[in-house]
Design an enzyme around this catalytic site. Structure first.
Site, short mmCIF file in Angstrom:
data_model
loop_
_atom_site.label_atom_id
_atom_site.label_comp_id
_atom_site.label_asym_id
_atom_site.label_seq_id
_atom_site.Cartn_x
_atom_site.Cartn_y
_atom_site.Cartn_z
N HIS A 115 -30.70 14.15 10.46
CA HIS A 115 -30.10 15.47 10.60
C HIS A 115 -28.57 15.42 10.59
CE1 HIS A 115 -30.62 19.63 10.90
NE2 HIS A 115 -31.42 19.71 11.94
N ASP A 140 -29.41 18.84 6.12
CA ASP A 140 -29.67 20.10 6.82
C ASP A 140 -31.14 20.47 6.72
OD1 ASP A 140 -26.99 20.35 7.49
OD2 ASP A 140 -26.51 21.50 5.67
#
Length: 407
Positions: free
Chosen positions: A380, A384
């Protein structure tokens, strides 16, 4: 009588320390020149270290599971003769043995290496370690490998023997509160450290999507029926590999490695697919290099080759390094949902759950369809959520419309 001190050699570029996996000698033993003394494991490989001299073992550096620095004293041997013998690094044996699969760099597994001692059963360190864990005395096992080497198949044969099984799996009395302590060493320790580092350093984002694989399963069956001699039998995996390769074309950030020390993302133009599998020796990630150049048959053939070489401990370093994105599957044990751990320093891993028959609405009609979930994890820090979802949806589209896999 003079002393010869053996130091731990440089066992790989950039390696500062290594773990003692198994000693083949003990204090007081006579060791012959070139006889294997110890197996040591770095984050690159497990290797056998032979003795550079003949003599009597006076001192060893530690127990299995201990980690020592490169250049440290490893073994002290008393050597007959009147002249001083200088300390030196032992030359590692040319054969690289059983592999810890690093989450950043997979590690090699190589063929068994013959021992020089006439009294010690001949077996690779991986076989010795497994026999030790199972409580099997190698001296009682008949080796079927070259020159009588004991192989994993020979251990499997022992496990299948009803006569031996009771001694290997002693019954625990009802109500027993005993505790079995198992030291985490070698490959298991390497895997544990890599997994811990991956989870500690990478914020995982897992995205699960169901996929209707009815049509691709139908196509797979038809292609298997019509396959010619020499063509491998197709599982779902080659189709998934092809779907991932095609999805990467429109989502190139998924085919990348993230150097979080340099804060550098390195996107790869070629797709090198890691295929995470469980073996008798632990987790391994063979790599299908340049998977973007392979059709489903070539993909299936390459996976079959890698699986066989991994199973027989003949896989090379090249075949275990350099993956850019990974697929992981537990096959029939895949469950409904999983949270796969990213193969650091990659940024994406696609997990495959089991196929189940379910009633699904197709338009207004309720029909029986074959469904599976893709449980995929992403780094992450650099991926995204929306981009991860779009990538998985592209993989789903290719699988649900299998003609797209051939365009």
């Amino acid at each position: 009588m003079t002393e010869f001190t053996v130091r731990l050699p440089d066992v790989g570029e950039g390696v500062a320390e290594a773990e003692i996996v198994e000693w083949h000698i003990a204090v007081g033993d006579t060791v012959d020149e070139d006889a294997v003394m110890v197996d040591v494991m770095s984050d690159k490989a497990t290797i056998e270290l032979p003795s550079p001299v003949t003599g009597t073992v006076r001192w060893v550096a530690g127990d299995a599971g201990d980690v020592i620095a490169v250049g440290s004293d490893l073994v002290v041997i008393d050597v007959d003769g009147g002249t001083d013998v200088a300390a030196g690094d032992v030359e590692p044996a040319p054969a690289i043995t059983d592999s810890p699969v690093s989450q950043s760099e997979a590690v090699p597994v190589a063929a068994d290496r013959a021992m020089t001692s006439d009294t010690r059963p001949t077996a690779a360190p991986a076989v010795r370690a497994r026999a030790h864990d199972l409580g099997i005395e190698l001296a009682s096992v008949t080796g079927t490998g070259p020159d009588g080497r004991i192989t994993h198949r020979d251990l499997d044969a022992v496990l299948r023997s009803d006569a031996r099984r009771p001694s290997l799996r002693p019954a625990t009395p009802a109500g027993s509160d005993g505790i079995d302590e198992v030291k985490v060493t070698g490959l298991r320790r390497n895997i544990a450290e890599r997994m811990q580092a991956s989870k500690r350093r990478i914020p995982h984002f897992t995205y699960v999507e169901e996929v209707d694989v009815t049509e691709v399963e139908r196509l797979r069956h038809e292609l298997n029926v019509a396959r010619t001699d020499g063509q491998p039998k197709l599982s779902l995996l080659p189709f998934l590999m092809r779907a991932v390769v095609l999805a990467v074309r429109t989502h190139p950030d998924m085919n990348a490695r993230f150097d979080d020390d340099e804060l550098m993302i390195r996107r790869h133009r070629s797709v090198h697919l890691g295929i995470a599998v469980q073996t008798d020796r632990g987790l391994m990630v063979p790599v299908v290099h340049h998977a973007d150049t392979l059709d489903v048959w070539a993909s299936a053939g390459e996976v079959a080759r890698l699986a066989e070489e991994a199973r027989t401990a003949k896989i090379s370093l090249d075949d275990l390094t350099g993956s850019t994105v990974t697929i992981t599957s537990l096959g029939a044990l895949g469950g409904v949902v999983s949270t796969p751990v990213i193969n650091s320093p990659e940024v994406a891993i696609v997990g495959v759950n089991k196929i189940v028959d379910r009633p699904v609405y197709v338009g207004d009609e309720l029909v029986r369809r074959q469904m599976l979930n893709l449980s995929s994890s992403f780094d992450h820090r650099v991926i995204d959520g929306a981009d991860a979802a779009a990538f998985v949806q592209t993989v789903r589209q290719k699988l649900e419309t299998p003609a797209l896999l051939f365009i």
